[in-house]
Design a protein around this motif. Structure first.
Motif, PDB file in Angstrom:
ATOM      1  N   MET A   1       0.870  -1.188   0.000  1.00 53.33           N
ATOM      2  CA  MET A   1       0.000   0.000   0.000  1.00 53.33           C
ATOM      3  C   MET A   1       0.901   1.230   0.000  1.00 53.33           C
ATOM      4  O   MET A   1       1.135   1.842   1.025  1.00 53.33           O
ATOM      5  N   GLY A   2       1.445   1.565  -1.175  1.00 51.87           N
ATOM      6  CA  GLY A   2       2.414   2.642  -1.249  1.00 51.87           C
ATOM      7  C   GLY A   2       1.785   4.009  -1.131  1.00 51.87           C
ATOM      8  O   GLY A   2       1.980   4.719  -0.159  1.00 51.87           O
ATOM      9  N   THR A   3       1.016   4.427  -2.149  1.00 54.38           N
ATOM     10  CA  THR A   3       0.434   5.765  -2.142  1.00 54.38           C
ATOM     11  C   THR A   3      -1.080   5.699  -2.038  1.00 54.38           C
ATOM     12  O   THR A   3      -1.711   4.682  -2.322  1.00 54.38           O
ATOM     13  N   TYR A   4      -1.643   6.822  -1.634  1.00 54.54           N
ATOM     14  CA  TYR A   4      -3.092   6.973  -1.529  1.00 54.54           C
ATOM     15  C   TYR A   4      -3.563   8.050  -2.498  1.00 54.54           C
ATOM     16  O   TYR A   4      -2.807   8.964  -2.851  1.00 54.54           O
ATOM     17  N   HIS A   5      -4.813   7.930  -2.916  1.00 53.45           N
ATOM     18  CA  HIS A   5      -5.424   8.969  -3.748  1.00 53.45           C
ATOM     19  C   HIS A   5      -6.911   9.024  -3.400  1.00 53.45           C
ATOM     20  O   HIS A   5      -7.435   8.191  -2.656  1.00 53.45           O
ATOM     21  N   SER A   6      -7.604   9.988  -3.955  1.00 52.96           N
ATOM     22  CA  SER A   6      -9.032  10.165  -3.683  1.00 52.96           C
ATOM     23  C   SER A   6      -9.856   9.053  -4.335  1.00 52.96           C
ATOM     24  O   SER A   6      -9.488   8.517  -5.383  1.00 52.96           O
ATOM     25  N   THR A   7     -10.983   8.743  -3.712  1.00 51.92           N
ATOM     26  CA  THR A   7     -11.947   7.822  -4.324  1.00 51.92           C
ATOM     27  C   THR A   7     -12.521   8.399  -5.615  1.00 51.92           C
ATOM     28  O   THR A   7     -13.079   7.658  -6.426  1.00 51.92           O
ATOM     29  N   ARG A   8     -12.388   9.714  -5.821  1.00 50.00           N
ATOM     30  CA  ARG A   8     -13.029  10.382  -6.960  1.00 50.00           C
ATOM     31  C   ARG A   8     -12.052  10.767  -8.066  1.00 50.00           C
ATOM     32  O   ARG A   8     -12.472  11.232  -9.123  1.00 50.00           O
ATOM     33  N   SER A   9     -10.755  10.585  -7.836  1.00 49.66           N
ATOM     34  CA  SER A   9      -9.763  10.977  -8.837  1.00 49.66           C
ATOM     35  C   SER A   9      -8.410  10.396  -8.464  1.00 49.66           C
ATOM     36  O   SER A   9      -8.086  10.262  -7.283  1.00 49.66           O
ATOM     37  N   ARG A  10      -7.611  10.092  -9.479  1.00 50.78           N
ATOM     38  CA  ARG A  10      -6.236   9.646  -9.241  1.00 50.78           C
ATOM     39  C   ARG A  10      -5.223  10.742  -9.542  1.00 50.78           C
ATOM     40  O   ARG A  10      -4.021  10.484  -9.629  1.00 50.78           O
ATOM     41  N   GLN A  11      -5.667  11.957  -9.692  1.00 52.73           N
ATOM     42  CA  GLN A  11      -4.781  13.037 -10.146  1.00 52.73           C
ATOM     43  C   GLN A  11      -3.680  13.344  -9.154  1.00 52.73           C
ATOM     44  O   GLN A  11      -2.589  13.748  -9.535  1.00 52.73           O
ATOM     45  N   GLN A  12      -3.961  13.164  -7.863  1.00 53.23           N
ATOM     46  CA  GLN A  12      -2.965  13.531  -6.854  1.00 53.23           C
ATOM     47  C   GLN A  12      -2.698  12.341  -5.946  1.00 53.23           C
ATOM     48  O   GLN A  12      -3.564  11.934  -5.166  1.00 53.23           O
ATOM     49  N   ALA A  13      -1.505  11.775  -6.027  1.00 59.31           N
ATOM     50  CA  ALA A  13      -1.098  10.674  -5.159  1.00 59.31           C
ATOM     51  C   ALA A  13      -0.352  11.241  -3.960  1.00 59.31           C
ATOM     52  O   ALA A  13       0.481  12.144  -4.096  1.00 59.31           O
ATOM     53  N   VAL A  14      -0.662  10.712  -2.766  1.00 58.96           N
ATOM     54  CA  VAL A  14      -0.019  11.190  -1.538  1.00 58.96           C
ATOM     55  C   VAL A  14       0.461   9.982  -0.735  1.00 58.96           C
ATOM     56  O   VAL A  14       0.011   8.854  -0.936  1.00 58.96           O
ATOM     57  N   LEU A 341     -17.695   1.440  -2.350  1.00 63.32           N
ATOM     58  CA  LEU A 341     -18.078   1.562  -3.752  1.00 63.32           C
ATOM     59  C   LEU A 341     -16.850   1.616  -4.649  1.00 63.32           C
ATOM     60  O   LEU A 341     -16.819   1.008  -5.731  1.00 63.32           O
ATOM     61  N   TYR A 342     -15.833   2.329  -4.202  1.00 64.04           N
ATOM     62  CA  TYR A 342     -14.603   2.414  -4.992  1.00 64.04           C
ATOM     63  C   TYR A 342     -13.963   1.033  -5.155  1.00 64.04           C
ATOM     64  O   TYR A 342     -13.659   0.599  -6.275  1.00 64.04           O
ATOM     65  N   GLY A 347     -12.207   0.176  -8.623  1.00 60.38           N
ATOM     66  CA  GLY A 347     -11.477   1.434  -8.641  1.00 60.38           C
ATOM     67  C   GLY A 347     -11.966   2.423  -9.673  1.00 60.38           C
ATOM     68  O   GLY A 347     -11.174   3.165 -10.262  1.00 60.38           O
ATOM     69  N   ASP A 348     -13.273   2.459  -9.892  1.00 66.93           N
ATOM     70  CA  ASP A 348     -13.850   3.347 -10.911  1.00 66.93           C
ATOM     71  C   ASP A 348     -14.115   4.734 -10.303  1.00 66.93           C
ATOM     72  O   ASP A 348     -15.202   5.012  -9.796  1.00 66.93           O
ATOM     73  N   CYS A 349     -13.100   5.595 -10.377  1.00 70.84           N
ATOM     74  CA  CYS A 349     -13.221   6.942  -9.797  1.00 70.84           C
ATOM     75  C   CYS A 349     -14.346   7.738 -10.440  1.00 70.84           C
ATOM     76  O   CYS A 349     -15.074   8.482  -9.753  1.00 70.84           O
ATOM     77  N   GLU A 350     -14.486   7.623 -11.734  1.00 62.69           N
ATOM     78  CA  GLU A 350     -15.519   8.388 -12.437  1.00 62.69           C
ATOM     79  C   GLU A 350     -16.910   7.984 -11.950  1.00 62.69           C
ATOM     80  O   GLU A 350     -17.774   8.843 -11.724  1.00 62.69           O
ATOM     81  N   LEU A 351     -17.128   6.689 -11.790  1.00 58.24           N
ATOM     82  CA  LEU A 351     -18.420   6.218 -11.279  1.00 58.24           C
ATOM     83  C   LEU A 351     -18.671   6.752  -9.879  1.00 58.24           C
ATOM     84  O   LEU A 351     -19.757   7.279  -9.592  1.00 58.24           O
ATOM     85  N   VAL A 352     -17.667   6.631  -8.999  1.00 61.34           N
ATOM     86  CA  VAL A 352     -17.840   7.080  -7.619  1.00 61.34           C
ATOM     87  C   VAL A 352     -18.113   8.579  -7.561  1.00 61.34           C
ATOM     88  O   VAL A 352     -19.010   9.031  -6.837  1.00 61.34           O
ATOM     89  N   ALA A 353     -17.368   9.353  -8.321  1.00 61.47           N
ATOM     90  CA  ALA A 353     -17.581  10.805  -8.331  1.00 61.47           C
ATOM     91  C   ALA A 353     -18.992  11.138  -8.791  1.00 61.47           C
ATOM     92  O   ALA A 353     -19.653  12.023  -8.230  1.00 61.47           O
ATOM     93  N   GLY A 354     -19.486  10.418  -9.791  1.00 64.91           N
ATOM     94  CA  GLY A 354     -20.839  10.656 -10.278  1.00 64.91           C
ATOM     95  C   GLY A 354     -21.891  10.295  -9.249  1.00 64.91           C
ATOM     96  O   GLY A 354     -22.887  11.020  -9.069  1.00 64.91           O
ATOM     97  N   LEU A 355     -21.685   9.174  -8.559  1.00 65.53           N
ATOM     98  CA  LEU A 355     -22.636   8.760  -7.518  1.00 65.53           C
ATOM     99  C   LEU A 355     -22.672   9.777  -6.377  1.00 65.53           C
ATOM    100  O   LEU A 355     -23.757  10.130  -5.881  1.00 65.53           O
TER     101      LEU A 355
END
Length: 504
Positions: A1-14, A341-342, A347-355
């Motif tokens: 489990m290296g990096t984390y990102h939002s359930t709604r986007s992978r644009q920013q890894a932390v 849901l994610y 790992g469908d960020c687009e689906l989760v963001a829409g929901l």
């Protein structure tokens, strides 16, 4: 489990540290890792390990950029002398007073042996220690303001964990008049120079939604940042809250192994009273890490939005809100469901963001049929109304001589109503709070006299059942109330800003 990102986007890894420090992703999503399940724990070795050893191993997998020495130090600090049970979360058999035991035995996982007598202690004694080791993720001299909405138990557990913690302050909001008297006193009498507590005119969902808006208020963040303060959360939206809860599923399994009830590889069914979906999501994470989980049962109270979602595939918060005797489950917006849901959507960020956008804009969403079928492959559940909660408390006492609180009673009712999963060798009910946090509801269910005073009611309950109130609850009767603030929903941001100024 290296990096984390939002359930709604992978644009920013932390990093895991940054996810813990920040709490909520910048776009309003929850932090997740795509590496969940890539490494499994060897269940054959669990019986040999103590709770602390399991905690180091499990948390090390989920928070990999903390060193093993750092995790071990956090575990020692969190669980060294703050819990009154050697096992931290002991497993207790439900043995019938009369008659034969069922083919699939049931057990209670007692999660209430920490300083505030609720399951939240397991994570909230850990989170401040994890947070303290994230200084390298912030600016020099930066102070963290923890902002948390509570439906009852999170608030006190967070206050107890963060009180006088270096580099931190904490503000807790709770729905005025919608928590038990004992829960309210636990918060309003909290000691510490860095704590603030405020009642909210509204319900928990109102408070939780307002807190999420506070986190997305960029102007507020800039003003606080100019004073050297950043915001973070102690709610289960913070991955640092979720990860420590995964441990007690493994600890329960290890205890069953040691007792000879199961052998390594046998499946166990877990029944979890839940409102915000964090406690049961931790069970899903345990499953992904290799724990043989037969099924996860979602137990709801009369606010049964999760039950309806599992049955229909539609999540709809547009319904009456009920104030029940299980206030920590009086929730209609279940935040941690977003993480589930994610993961189960692949790992469908687009689906989760829409929901999530649909939930915010219309109050509901419907998931694709393939997704709800995958969810049902892991989760099932039920719910209990107030009469059924009372009946469950009474039945558990009469049948097993065991006293449970109203939240646990919801789980007891669901466990009793559903047949065991076909492959389950044992069933475990998570008991989320001491019955003495809700003495009036428990005493009433047992047919006892219910004094007007909660502390007199504790005495009545103790005498009738031969049990004893936890010291930290009994002592509340003599503690002075420090906080009497009450605010409207639209005033919470200003309240946080004022608290930050006082603590600066």
């Amino acid at each position: 489990m290296g990096t984390y990102h939002s359930t709604r986007s992978r644009q920013q890894a932390v990093s895991a540290r940054a996810a813990v420090r920040t709490g909520l992703a910048p776009d309003g999503g929850l932090f997740v890792s795509d590496e969940l399940g890539s490494t499994k724990l060897d269940v054959a070795t669990l019986a040999e390990k103590s709770y602390r050893e399991l905690a180091v191993e499990v948390m090390g997998l989920l928070l990999p950029d903390y060193t093993s020495d750092e995790i071990a130090a956090c575990v020692d600090e969190a669980y060294g002398d703050t819990f009154d049970a050697d096992e931290i979360t002991p497993v207790v058999p439900l043995a019938p007073r009369t008659g034969e035991a069922p083919d699939t035995p049931s057990y209670v996982l007692e999660l209430f042996h920490g300083p505030t007598s609720a399951f939240k202690d397991v994570a909230l004694q850990m989170l401040p220690r994890l947070m303290a080791r994230t200084a390298d993720e912030g600016a020099a001299g930066e102070r963290i303001m923890i902002v948390t909405a509570t439906s009852g138990d999170t608030g006190k557990a967070a206050l107890a964990g963060f009180a006088d913690a270096p580099g931190c302050a904490i503000t807790v909001f709770y729905p005025e008049g919608k928590v038990s008297r004992v829960q309210e006193l636990q918060m309003s009498a909290q000691e510490g120079s860095n704590v603030a507590v405020c009642g909210v005119r509204g319900n928990f969902d109102d408070a939780q939604s307002a807190v999420k808006l506070i986190f997305s208020d960029r102007a507020l963040a800039e003003r606080l940042g100019a004073r050297g303060t950043v915001l973070s959360s102690a709610n289960s939206i913070n991955v640092g809250r979720l990860v420590p809860q995964v441990v007690y599923y493994f600890a329960a399994y290890a205890q069953l192994l040691r007792s000879g009830v199961i052998t390594a590889g046998d499946a166990v069914e877990f029944c979890v009273p839940t409102g915000n979906f964090g406690d049961i999501l931790a069970g899903y994470y345990a499953r992904e890490l290799g724990l043989p989980v037969a099924r996860l049962l979602v137990a709801s109270d009369k606010n049964n939005v999760l039950f309806d979602f599992l049955k229909t595939g539609t999540y709809d918060r547009r319904r009456p809100f009920y104030t029940t005797t299980s206030p920590s489950m009086d929730i209609l917006i279940s935040s941690n469901l977003e993480r589930m849901l994610y993961h189960l959507s692949g790992g469908d960020c687009e689906l989760v963001a829409g929901l999530m956008a649909s939930l915010a804009e219309t109050g509901s969403y419907t998931v694709p049929s393939a997704l709800i079928e995958r969810i049902r492959g892991v989760f099932d559940g039920g719910w209990a109304d107030e009469d059924e909660v009372s009946a469950a408390i009474r039945d558990c006492w009469e049948r097993y001589g065991y006293v449970i609180d109203p939240h646990t009673a919801c789980g007891y009712h669901v466990l009793d109503a559903l047949e065991p999963a076909p492959d389950a060798r044992a069933r475990v009910l998570l008991s989320t709070a001491s019955p003495y946090k809700f003495p009036r509801a428990v005493a009433s269910a047992l047919g006892l006299e219910v004094p007007d005073d909660d502390f007199a009611c504790m005495d009545t309950l103790a005498e009738a059942t031969g049990t004893q109130a936890p010291r930290q609850l009994a002592e509340l009767a003599s503690k002075p109330v420090r906080f009497t603030d009450v605010a409207e929903i639209d005033e919470l941001g200003a309240y946080v800003e004022q608290a930050a100024e006082r603590f600066a």
